[in-house]
Motif scaffolding. Structure first.
Motif, PDB file in Angstrom:
ATOM      1  N   ASP A 343      11.514  -9.883  -7.552  1.00 27.41           N
ATOM      2  CA  ASP A 343      11.486  -8.956  -6.414  1.00 27.41           C
ATOM      3  C   ASP A 343      10.355  -9.317  -5.454  1.00 27.41           C
ATOM      4  OD1 ASP A 343      13.650  -7.389  -7.264  1.00 27.41           O
ATOM      5  OD2 ASP A 343      12.369  -6.212  -8.599  1.00 27.41           O
ATOM      6  N   VAL A 398       4.629  -5.559  -0.180  1.00 29.48           N
ATOM      7  CA  VAL A 398       5.535  -5.574  -1.335  1.00 29.48           C
ATOM      8  C   VAL A 398       5.191  -4.421  -2.263  1.00 29.48           C
ATOM      9  CG1 VAL A 398       6.242  -6.848  -3.406  1.00 29.48           C
ATOM     10  CG2 VAL A 398       5.896  -8.076  -1.248  1.00 29.48           C
ATOM     11  N   GLU A 400       3.671  -1.660  -1.499  1.00 30.00           N
ATOM     12  CA  GLU A 400       4.078  -0.406  -0.855  1.00 30.00           C
ATOM     13  C   GLU A 400       5.558  -0.127  -1.075  1.00 30.00           C
ATOM     14  OE1 GLU A 400       3.223  -0.031   3.458  1.00 30.00           O
ATOM     15  OE2 GLU A 400       1.223  -0.675   2.802  1.00 30.00           O
ATOM     16  N   ALA A 401       6.371  -1.181  -0.971  1.00 26.28           N
ATOM     17  CA  ALA A 401       7.821  -1.014  -1.080  1.00 26.28           C
ATOM     18  C   ALA A 401       8.272  -0.763  -2.518  1.00 26.28           C
ATOM     19  CB  ALA A 401       8.532  -2.247  -0.513  1.00 26.28           C
ATOM     20  N   LEU A 402       7.659  -1.452  -3.466  1.00 26.38           N
ATOM     21  CA  LEU A 402       8.201  -1.437  -4.837  1.00 26.38           C
ATOM     22  C   LEU A 402       7.250  -0.898  -5.885  1.00 26.38           C
ATOM     23  CD1 LEU A 402      10.113  -4.836  -5.089  1.00 26.38           C
ATOM     24  CD2 LEU A 402      11.054  -2.576  -4.681  1.00 26.38           C
ATOM     25  N   GLY A 403       5.966  -0.782  -5.549  1.00 29.99           N
ATOM     26  CA  GLY A 403       4.998  -0.361  -6.561  1.00 29.99           C
ATOM     27  C   GLY A 403       5.188   1.085  -6.943  1.00 29.99           C
ATOM     28  N   LYS A 404       4.801   1.392  -8.169  1.00 31.89           N
ATOM     29  CA  LYS A 404       4.941   2.790  -8.593  1.00 31.89           C
ATOM     30  C   LYS A 404       3.575   3.315  -9.034  1.00 31.89           C
ATOM     31  CE  LYS A 404       9.223   1.891 -11.008  1.00 31.89           C
ATOM     32  NZ  LYS A 404      10.349   2.434 -11.670  1.00 31.89           N
TER      33      LYS A 404
END
Lengths: 404, 136
Positions: A343, A398, A400-404
């Motif tokens: 990803d 990245v 920001e978009a996919l991190g949890k």
């Protein structure tokens, strides 16, 4: 180092509407126009088969091929007769596992590798061990990602016949202490095979200083064409070893039922060699020498230091391998917490940034690190600090978009 | 920056039908070995249709989102309808997937095929047994 980007045509193109930022030189390097032109010129002006023709064109082609060998040999401080052209590092290592394995390894003998080997410096030795009934052992790494020299001492025995080790890990980036390893290995009568695919392109490597017996590397990772690589070996071993591939060029006399072998290095160069690629590699060596290998190394160390600092400053990033840029080659492997490397690579690609994601042909090492895969950036002469900054800020997006 | 479709991000962050079923009729697992992605799919079948479904697994956003989306697509459907499902159906539902990531997107589809094969094989065995009993 002077800005060399203008020499690399592919770096002028765009990806996803952005200028390409190429951070995967550990997989293959881009090619300067000097190399592309040398290959094209060979086909345009000199193309002929080598070593056989009695006509002018073949004589010139042979001269170019042998000149290239001379340049590559000088680059690593070797004799041309000990410098064999192969298809790449993988073929060179397979040649050794077959041919050196044939004369040196018997049932119950031991072959020592490390857990950080690329599959190309592991699987050929596995196959050899199975073929000969030998024992394959692997040296571990420390928590810092360096080779565990204590473990190496423990696993090196009087039965160890071959030590096969990478000079620079293609994942951890670790630079292994080859002179020390070679000295210990020679102490028990083992020969030392070095996978230099990630070192020769990036730092000054002289075979006599390393003290190893064999060195393998690829042309395409050092600005040269794909399909050409080098195996250097000590003459006394190469003389003793049987050929790997047989056929034309590698023979002296042939009868229906038997043949005799050609001199070094031709004994190991069966068939028509990749002549244009060798000429291209010669041009790549010229180019690198023009920059100066010490300068190449300094440039990469600066980039690695900058990238490493940026990655370590981000608490969502886990970095693998030594923290000291001086102990590293030009590769950096890492992961974003809870985000799959594929990803990360896909999202960076959308910004024109090319990185590698996967196991980098080092599955045992990833198993040891406890991750199925990792992201990897790797640098070369054409990369810049601005590109590192662009990469780091894209990484934040990245996350920001996919991190949890 | 979110070049992944919002749908993918949504299913990745809020997976539907994630977990395990008690007493499923079929329980299969598939993996993409090189990248470490794993999908486990469980179905409960009633009257030839999927009464309930759960998935579990680990992997990239695309593989996990595709698995979540797939469970929504198959819940309540007749098994024969699912037999006719094509891989394009899941790719279209995802809003298109770039070439290098097709394997990720299709992992759950392959898991479904495996589940259907496994159910089909069981039905055949049951049918053969029933046939054999009739004969005796």
């Amino acid at each position: 180092m002077r800005n060399v980007c203008d020499d690399f045509p592919v770096l002028q193109r765009e990806v996803s509407g952005r200028p390409l930022i190429y951070l995967d030189s550990g997989a293959t390097s881009q090619k300067p126009k000097q190399v592309i032109e040398a290959v094209a010129r060979f086909y345009r002006e000199t193309n002929a088969n080598v070593h056989r023709g009695l006509y002018q064109l073949a004589v010139e082609a042979t001269e170019l091929y042998e000149e290239a060998r001379g340049r590559v040999a000088a680059f690593i401080g070797a004799h041309p007769e000990e410098t064999i052209f192969t298809r790449g590092t993988t073929e060179a290592l397979n040649l050794l596992a077959y041919s050196l394995g044939e004369i040196r390894v018997g049932p119950g003998d031991e072959i020592l590798v490390t857990v950080m080997e690329h599959h190309a410096n592991l699987v050929p030795w596995q196959v050899l061990s199975q073929r000969k009934g030998a024992i394959l052992r692997a040296v571990g790494i420390t928590s810092e990602g360096e080779l565990d020299l204590e473990d190496f001492r423990r696993k090196l025995t009087s039965r160890t016949r071959i030590v096969a080790v990478t000079h620079v890990s293609n994942v951890l980036g670790t630079v292994n202490p080859i002179p020390e390893i070679a000295e210990m290995a020679h102490g028990v009568g083992a020969v030392v095979v070095v996978d230099a695919a990630q070192s020769v392109p990036h730092m000054e490597v002289k075979v006599r200083e390393l003290g190893c017996d064999f060195l393998a590397f690829s042309g395409h990772k050092m600005l040269g064409p794909m399909g050409i690589g080098v195996l250097w070996g000590r003459r006394e071993h190469l003389e003793e070893m049987p050929p790997f591939l047989t056929g034309g060029e590698m023979i002296r006399e042939v009868w229906i039922d038997r043949a005799t072998w050609n001199d070094l290095p031709y004994k190991f160069e069966a068939g028509t060699p990749p002549v244009a690629q060798a000429v291209g590699l010669g041009a790549a060596v010229d180019y690198l020498q023009g920059l100066g290998m010490e300068e190449v190394r300094r440039h990469e160390e600066r980039l690695v230091a900058e990238a490493l600092e940026g990655l370590l400053a981000r608490d969502y990033v886990e970095v693998y391998g030594p923290r000291d840029p001086g102990k590293r080659g030009g590769v950096l492997a890492f992961n974003l917490r809870g985000v799959h490397p594929h990803d990360v690579a896909t999202l960076l690609d959308q910004e024109g940034i090319a990185i590698r994601a996967g196991h980098h042909c080092a599955q045992p090492l990833h198993r040891l690190l406890g991750v199925p895969a990792s992201c990897r950036v790797s640098f070369y002469v054409y990369n810049t600090r601005e590109e590192i900054e662009a990469f780091l800020s894209a990484l934040d997006r990245v996350w920001e978009a996919l991190g949890k | 920056m979110s070049p992944y479709e919002d749908l993918i991000i949504d299913h990745w962050r809020n997976p539907r039908n994630k977990g395990t079923l008690e007493a499923p009729d079929v329980d299969v697992t598939e993996a993409n070995v090189p990248c470490g992605d794993v999908v486990r799919l469980q179905l409960r079948v009633r009257d030839g249709a999927v009464e309930d479904v759960r998935f579990d697994g680990r992997g990239c956003a695309i593989s996990m989102a595709a698995a979540s989306l797939l469970t929504e697509m198959i819940k309540g459907k007749k098994l024969e309808e699912l037999q006719g499902m094509r891989q394009e159906d899941i790719l279209d539902a995802l809003g298109g997937v770039i070439k290098p990531r097709l394997n990720c997107a299709l992992l759950s589809y392959r898991t479904l095929r495996k589940a259907l094969d496994s159910l089909g094989a069981r039905e055949r065995i049951r049918g053969q047994k029933a046939g054999a009993e009739e004969k005796t």
